[in-house]
Design a protein around this motif. Sequence first.
Motif, PDB file in Angstrom:
ATOM      1  N   VAL A  31       0.855  -1.192   0.000  1.00  0.00           N
ATOM      2  CA  VAL A  31       0.000   0.000   0.000  1.00  0.00           C
ATOM      3  C   VAL A  31       0.890   1.240   0.000  1.00  0.00           C
ATOM      4  O   VAL A  31       1.813   1.357   0.815  1.00  0.00           O
ATOM      5  CB  VAL A  31      -0.932   0.006   1.224  1.00  0.00           C
ATOM      6  CG1 VAL A  31      -1.720   1.317   1.283  1.00  0.00           C
ATOM      7  CG2 VAL A  31      -1.892  -1.179   1.167  1.00  0.00           C
ATOM      8  N   THR A  32       0.612   2.156  -0.934  1.00  0.00           N
ATOM      9  CA  THR A  32       1.358   3.409  -1.014  1.00  0.00           C
ATOM     10  C   THR A  32       0.370   4.576  -1.021  1.00  0.00           C
ATOM     11  O   THR A  32      -0.852   4.377  -0.976  1.00  0.00           O
ATOM     12  CB  THR A  32       2.211   3.462  -2.297  1.00  0.00           C
ATOM     13  OG1 THR A  32       1.331   3.647  -3.438  1.00  0.00           O
ATOM     14  CG2 THR A  32       3.009   2.185  -2.501  1.00  0.00           C
ATOM     15  N   SER A  33       0.900   5.777  -1.127  1.00  0.00           N
ATOM     16  CA  SER A  33       0.039   6.959  -1.205  1.00  0.00           C
ATOM     17  C   SER A  33      -0.773   6.982  -2.493  1.00  0.00           C
ATOM     18  O   SER A  33      -1.735   7.744  -2.606  1.00  0.00           O
ATOM     19  CB  SER A  33       0.884   8.229  -1.105  1.00  0.00           C
ATOM     20  OG  SER A  33       1.818   8.287  -2.181  1.00  0.00           O
ATOM     21  N   ARG A  34      -0.397   6.148  -3.468  1.00  0.00           N
ATOM     22  CA  ARG A  34      -1.119   6.092  -4.752  1.00  0.00           C
ATOM     23  C   ARG A  34      -2.179   4.988  -4.778  1.00  0.00           C
ATOM     24  O   ARG A  34      -2.949   4.891  -5.731  1.00  0.00           O
ATOM     25  CB  ARG A  34      -0.137   5.885  -5.905  1.00  0.00           C
ATOM     26  CG  ARG A  34       0.849   7.028  -6.099  1.00  0.00           C
ATOM     27  CD  ARG A  34       1.737   6.801  -7.311  1.00  0.00           C
ATOM     28  NE  ARG A  34       2.524   5.572  -7.167  1.00  0.00           N
ATOM     29  CZ  ARG A  34       3.662   5.484  -6.506  1.00  0.00           C
ATOM     30  NH1 ARG A  34       4.152   6.551  -5.887  1.00  0.00           N
ATOM     31  NH2 ARG A  34       4.327   4.348  -6.434  1.00  0.00           N
ATOM     32  N   THR A  35      -2.207   4.149  -3.735  1.00  0.00           N
ATOM     33  CA  THR A  35      -3.181   3.053  -3.691  1.00  0.00           C
ATOM     34  C   THR A  35      -4.584   3.609  -3.469  1.00  0.00           C
ATOM     35  O   THR A  35      -4.819   4.382  -2.543  1.00  0.00           O
ATOM     36  CB  THR A  35      -2.858   2.065  -2.562  1.00  0.00           C
ATOM     37  OG1 THR A  35      -1.513   1.585  -2.727  1.00  0.00           O
ATOM     38  CG2 THR A  35      -3.817   0.885  -2.582  1.00  0.00           C
ATOM     39  N   ARG A  36      -5.517   3.211  -4.312  1.00  0.00           N
ATOM     40  CA  ARG A  36      -6.894   3.678  -4.185  1.00  0.00           C
ATOM     41  C   ARG A  36      -7.888   2.569  -3.913  1.00  0.00           C
ATOM     42  O   ARG A  36      -8.972   2.805  -3.406  1.00  0.00           O
ATOM     43  CB  ARG A  36      -7.306   4.440  -5.469  1.00  0.00           C
ATOM     44  CG  ARG A  36      -6.720   5.821  -5.566  1.00  0.00           C
ATOM     45  CD  ARG A  36      -7.313   6.712  -4.482  1.00  0.00           C
ATOM     46  NE  ARG A  36      -6.518   7.874  -4.147  1.00  0.00           N
ATOM     47  CZ  ARG A  36      -5.546   7.927  -3.267  1.00  0.00           C
ATOM     48  NH1 ARG A  36      -5.183   6.846  -2.613  1.00  0.00           N
ATOM     49  NH2 ARG A  36      -4.898   9.017  -2.997  1.00  0.00           N
ATOM     50  N   ALA A  37      -7.547   1.336  -4.285  1.00  0.00           N
ATOM     51  CA  ALA A  37      -8.481   0.227  -4.077  1.00  0.00           C
ATOM     52  C   ALA A  37      -7.724  -1.080  -3.933  1.00  0.00           C
ATOM     53  O   ALA A  37      -6.670  -1.270  -4.552  1.00  0.00           O
ATOM     54  CB  ALA A  37      -9.482   0.134  -5.223  1.00  0.00           C
ATOM     55  N   PRO A  47      -5.473   2.583   4.800  1.00  0.00           N
ATOM     56  CA  PRO A  47      -5.886   3.969   5.032  1.00  0.00           C
ATOM     57  C   PRO A  47      -7.386   4.122   4.785  1.00  0.00           C
ATOM     58  O   PRO A  47      -7.983   3.365   4.017  1.00  0.00           O
ATOM     59  CB  PRO A  47      -5.066   4.754   3.996  1.00  0.00           C
ATOM     60  CG  PRO A  47      -3.918   3.869   3.656  1.00  0.00           C
ATOM     61  CD  PRO A  47      -4.432   2.468   3.757  1.00  0.00           C
ATOM     62  N   GLU A  48      -7.992   5.095   5.422  1.00  0.00           N
ATOM     63  CA  GLU A  48      -9.441   5.281   5.305  1.00  0.00           C
ATOM     64  C   GLU A  48      -9.882   5.695   3.909  1.00  0.00           C
ATOM     65  O   GLU A  48     -11.062   5.543   3.563  1.00  0.00           O
ATOM     66  CB  GLU A  48      -9.914   6.314   6.325  1.00  0.00           C
ATOM     67  CG  GLU A  48      -9.862   5.806   7.761  1.00  0.00           C
ATOM     68  CD  GLU A  48     -10.623   6.711   8.707  1.00  0.00           C
ATOM     69  OE1 GLU A  48     -11.133   7.764   8.257  1.00  0.00           O
ATOM     70  OE2 GLU A  48     -10.728   6.362   9.893  1.00  0.00           O
ATOM     71  N   ASP A  49      -8.955   6.218   3.098  1.00  0.00           N
ATOM     72  CA  ASP A  49      -9.333   6.641   1.752  1.00  0.00           C
ATOM     73  C   ASP A  49      -9.045   5.567   0.698  1.00  0.00           C
ATOM     74  O   ASP A  49      -9.059   5.843  -0.499  1.00  0.00           O
ATOM     75  CB  ASP A  49      -8.616   7.943   1.375  1.00  0.00           C
ATOM     76  CG  ASP A  49      -7.096   7.789   1.319  1.00  0.00           C
ATOM     77  OD1 ASP A  49      -6.576   6.759   1.797  1.00  0.00           O
ATOM     78  OD2 ASP A  49      -6.433   8.715   0.800  1.00  0.00           O
ATOM     79  N   VAL A  50      -8.798   4.332   1.142  1.00  0.00           N
ATOM     80  CA  VAL A  50      -8.604   3.207   0.234  1.00  0.00           C
ATOM     81  C   VAL A  50      -9.837   2.308   0.298  1.00  0.00           C
ATOM     82  O   VAL A  50     -10.286   1.927   1.380  1.00  0.00           O
ATOM     83  CB  VAL A  50      -7.338   2.401   0.593  1.00  0.00           C
ATOM     84  CG1 VAL A  50      -7.267   1.111  -0.225  1.00  0.00           C
ATOM     85  CG2 VAL A  50      -6.084   3.241   0.353  1.00  0.00           C
ATOM     86  N   LEU A  51     -10.386   1.975  -0.866  1.00  0.00           N
ATOM     87  CA  LEU A  51     -11.577   1.138  -0.955  1.00  0.00           C
ATOM     88  C   LEU A  51     -11.180  -0.331  -0.919  1.00  0.00           C
ATOM     89  O   LEU A  51     -10.309  -0.763  -1.676  1.00  0.00           O
ATOM     90  CB  LEU A  51     -12.322   1.440  -2.260  1.00  0.00           C
ATOM     91  CG  LEU A  51     -13.642   0.703  -2.500  1.00  0.00           C
ATOM     92  CD1 LEU A  51     -14.707   1.204  -1.535  1.00  0.00           C
ATOM     93  CD2 LEU A  51     -14.096   0.889  -3.946  1.00  0.00           C
ATOM     94  N   LEU A  52     -11.822  -1.103  -0.059  1.00  0.00           N
ATOM     95  CA  LEU A  52     -11.629  -2.554  -0.016  1.00  0.00           C
ATOM     96  C   LEU A  52     -12.836  -3.217  -0.661  1.00  0.00           C
ATOM     97  O   LEU A  52     -13.968  -3.071  -0.185  1.00  0.00           O
ATOM     98  CB  LEU A  52     -11.473  -3.033   1.427  1.00  0.00           C
ATOM     99  CG  LEU A  52     -11.386  -4.562   1.626  1.00  0.00           C
ATOM    100  CD1 LEU A  52     -10.214  -5.162   0.873  1.00  0.00           C
ATOM    101  CD2 LEU A  52     -11.320  -4.900   3.114  1.00  0.00           C
ATOM    102  N   VAL A  53     -12.597  -3.932  -1.751  1.00  0.00           N
ATOM    103  CA  VAL A  53     -13.664  -4.628  -2.471  1.00  0.00           C
ATOM    104  C   VAL A  53     -13.519  -6.120  -2.227  1.00  0.00           C
ATOM    105  O   VAL A  53     -12.490  -6.717  -2.557  1.00  0.00           O
ATOM    106  CB  VAL A  53     -13.610  -4.322  -3.984  1.00  0.00           C
ATOM    107  CG1 VAL A  53     -14.740  -5.062  -4.710  1.00  0.00           C
ATOM    108  CG2 VAL A  53     -13.697  -2.828  -4.230  1.00  0.00           C
TER     109      VAL A  53
END
Length: 362
Positions: free
Chosen positions: A146-152, A179-185
Amino acid sequence: MSPLRPRPGILEIEPYVGGKAEVEGMANAVKLSANEAALGPSPKAIEALRAAAESAHRYPDGGARALREAIGRRFGLDPERIVCGSGSDELLQLLMRAYVGSGEEVLYSAHGFLMYRLTALSLGAMPVAAPERDLRTDVDAVLARVTSRTRAVFIANPNNPTGSYLSHEELDRLHAGLPEDVLLVIDAAYAEYVDRNDCPTGQELVDRAHNVVMTRTFSKLFGLAAMRLGWLYAQPAVIEVLHRVRGPFNVSAAAQIAGIAALEDRDHQAAEYANNARWRPWLAEQLTALGLKVHPSAANFVLVEFAEAGATSAPAASAWLESQGILARPMAAYGLPHCLRITIGREGENQMVVERLREFLA
């Protein structure tokens, strides 16, 4: 060369190839290559489809309200927190379109469903695969990438093609580390086949977290793969976003009608589940007795490893089975060239697989 230039990432895509469906010169090949329902669709769904033909000139309900209410009744969910789509594949794409920008990262497990990578590339996102441990999603490996660029993050539970899964504790730990701004599907396409109490669908996690989505499908236990019908469950804020980006009539009237009928036919669902519960362990035991490695599976298929029989044994076994009218799924595209994935079929089909592989190994 054409002066037209596709978006970055598209030319990196190897088009998805589904499980082979036919054998040349054979009218009734045994198709065990696509994880379809062994018993086919519900008779009630078939009758509903026939009746639906008379209104084919009408647009479907764009909100699929009756279908969402039927899903809600079947699984004890709020219909307002459900979105339906043209297969769960469309829903995965909608989620990436809504939450992942060009150049941002989509994270998944190394042997996860191919469409995670392909969809990310098609949208200009960067797919990132986390290595697995013993063909299981490694929570620590995922979190380490997970990095600062990870979104999902996309996790299939149970996973296709390995059949493995994360427990409640592991899934909770994965979510807690994001992080709270990363979506877990959580892609729970095979949830209806699970017969273990420690394999979560993600529903409980969705209920207590704003950044978790559960996706489901009608293509497996409900026997409606040809209808292309899926659904997801999420918090209201995510639902609102998805209604903004989905097509206005993204689920056909026929799919909606068939889906409702399939949901209501509990007897057919029970028969499909029972067939899988009986024959999955039987097939695993029989193939293990032949000297093959069969990985534990919580879905409607088994992953069979031929590595000890030689580097070319899996492709050769696939070719042999096909010559005998049986279609299995080679796994080279998933980074598992020594493996075949074999869907659990009906009694005679499963017995035929064992006999033909016994001949091959002999």
